[in-house]
Design an enzyme around this catalytic site. Structure first.
Site, PDB file in Angstrom:
ATOM      1  N   SER A   7     -40.741  -4.196 -30.749  1.00  0.00           N
ATOM      2  CA  SER A   7     -40.219  -2.854 -30.482  1.00  0.00           C
ATOM      3  C   SER A   7     -40.583  -1.917 -31.626  1.00  0.00           C
ATOM      4  CB  SER A   7     -38.695  -2.905 -30.327  1.00  0.00           C
ATOM      5  OG  SER A   7     -38.168  -1.606 -30.184  1.00  0.00           O
ATOM      6  N   GLY A  11     -33.569   1.861 -33.966  1.00  0.00           N
ATOM      7  CA  GLY A  11     -32.187   1.511 -33.625  1.00  0.00           C
ATOM      8  C   GLY A  11     -32.081   0.119 -33.038  1.00  0.00           C
ATOM      9  N   LYS A  12     -32.987  -0.193 -32.139  1.00  0.00           N
ATOM     10  CA  LYS A  12     -32.992  -1.510 -31.494  1.00  0.00           C
ATOM     11  C   LYS A  12     -33.331  -2.606 -32.503  1.00  0.00           C
ATOM     12  CE  LYS A  12     -34.806  -1.899 -27.317  1.00  0.00           C
ATOM     13  NZ  LYS A  12     -35.786  -2.112 -26.200  1.00  0.00           N
ATOM     14  N   ASP A  69     -36.114  -5.969 -22.708  1.00  0.00           N
ATOM     15  CA  ASP A  69     -36.179  -4.729 -21.948  1.00  0.00           C
ATOM     16  C   ASP A  69     -34.762  -4.456 -21.500  1.00  0.00           C
ATOM     17  OD1 ASP A  69     -37.653  -2.526 -21.058  1.00  0.00           O
ATOM     18  OD2 ASP A  69     -37.613  -3.270 -19.016  1.00  0.00           O
ATOM     19  N   GLY A 154     -30.027   6.102 -27.698  1.00  0.00           N
ATOM     20  CA  GLY A 154     -30.217   6.087 -26.245  1.00  0.00           C
ATOM     21  C   GLY A 154     -29.060   6.752 -25.505  1.00  0.00           C
ATOM     22  N   TYR A 155     -28.496   6.031 -24.545  1.00  0.00           N
ATOM     23  CA  TYR A 155     -27.426   6.575 -23.703  1.00  0.00           C
ATOM     24  C   TYR A 155     -26.024   6.222 -24.219  1.00  0.00           C
ATOM     25  CZ  TYR A 155     -31.215   7.181 -20.293  1.00  0.00           C
ATOM     26  OH  TYR A 155     -32.383   7.548 -19.661  1.00  0.00           O
ATOM     27  N   LYS A 176     -19.687  -2.589 -31.483  1.00  0.00           N
ATOM     28  CA  LYS A 176     -20.633  -2.594 -30.362  1.00  0.00           C
ATOM     29  C   LYS A 176     -21.293  -3.967 -30.208  1.00  0.00           C
ATOM     30  CE  LYS A 176     -24.880  -0.529 -28.616  1.00  0.00           C
ATOM     31  NZ  LYS A 176     -26.045   0.313 -28.900  1.00  0.00           N
ATOM     32  N   HIS A 181     -24.357  -5.327 -24.037  1.00  0.00           N
ATOM     33  CA  HIS A 181     -25.267  -6.088 -23.195  1.00  0.00           C
ATOM     34  C   HIS A 181     -26.239  -6.894 -24.041  1.00  0.00           C
ATOM     35  CE1 HIS A 181     -26.702  -2.162 -24.234  1.00  0.00           C
ATOM     36  NE2 HIS A 181     -27.949  -2.422 -23.875  1.00  0.00           N
TER      37      HIS A 181
END
Length: 202
Positions: A7, A11-12, A69, A154-155, A176, A181
């Site tokens: 990636s 952030g990820k 993903d 992101g969202y 978090k 997820h």
């Protein structure tokens, strides 16, 4: 052993570094390899895209590669943004803010249960000439009417998680990482990772 996170999203990558902190792995990412060409995500599912990225880069660099993903799925929008979460507002824009603005606009007609949504992650760990390890994780929540919170990416500021009574963006990284997820997918991954890694090293 080196594990490359496939990636360019800081952030990820940071989330994965925190999640893998207890393990003795040297974590790198595509941020450390600017010359590697982007793998086009042509899949129609999260698993197809994660597999494509992990397996392509593992073959190219001949190392252990993890790709995930992830996306936000809103049932009332027929699962959108879904696999197009990162480019929901269009390839020309490709910004988190533009994606959030578009989603808020799309959700204007909907209230109550129609604002249900879930984040989905598929993680694939690949190594050349070895079957890939595939796991999934999901977190259910609601779409807010406005952005709430300053953390995450992101969202996250639009995703309200009822059990915590906060959006993902109102949570600390530690909070978090207990409910997201991605953390659930990582938990599933860790249950199988050691045995899978033994097979790679055999």
């Amino acid at each position: 052993m080196k594990l490359l996170i496939a990636s360019h999203n800081p952030g990820k990558v940071q989330e994965f570094k925190e999640l893998f902190a207890p393990f003795d792995l040297q974590i790198t990412s595509l941020l450390d390899y600017p010359d590697i060409p982007e793998v086009e995500e042509t899949g129609t599912t999260f698993e197809a895209n994660a597999r494509l990225k992990a397996e392509t880069i593992a073959e190219r660099l001949h190392c252990l590669v993890l790709s995930d993903d992830s996306g936000l799925c809103v049932p009332v929008l027929k699962g959108a943004p879904g696999v197009y979460s990162a480019r929901y507002a269009g390839l020309a824009v490709k910004s988190d803010q533009a994606n959030r603005d578009k989603l808020l606009n799309e959700m204007v007609p909907y209230e109550g249960k129609d604002r249900q949504a879930y984040f989905m992650t598929c993680i694939v760990v690949a190594y050349p000439n070895h079957p890939s390890l595939v796991v999934h994780g999901r977190a259910d929540g609601m779409i807010t009417y406005e952005e709430l919170g300053d953390h995450g990416f992101g969202y996250d500021s639009l995703f309200y998680y009822p059990e915590s009574e906060k959006t993902f963006a109102q949570m600390s990284a530690q909070e978090k990482n207990q409910v997201s997820h991605r953390s659930r997918a990582v938990s599933a991954l860790f249950k199988e990772f050691a045995a899978w890694l033994e097979g790679v090293r055999a």
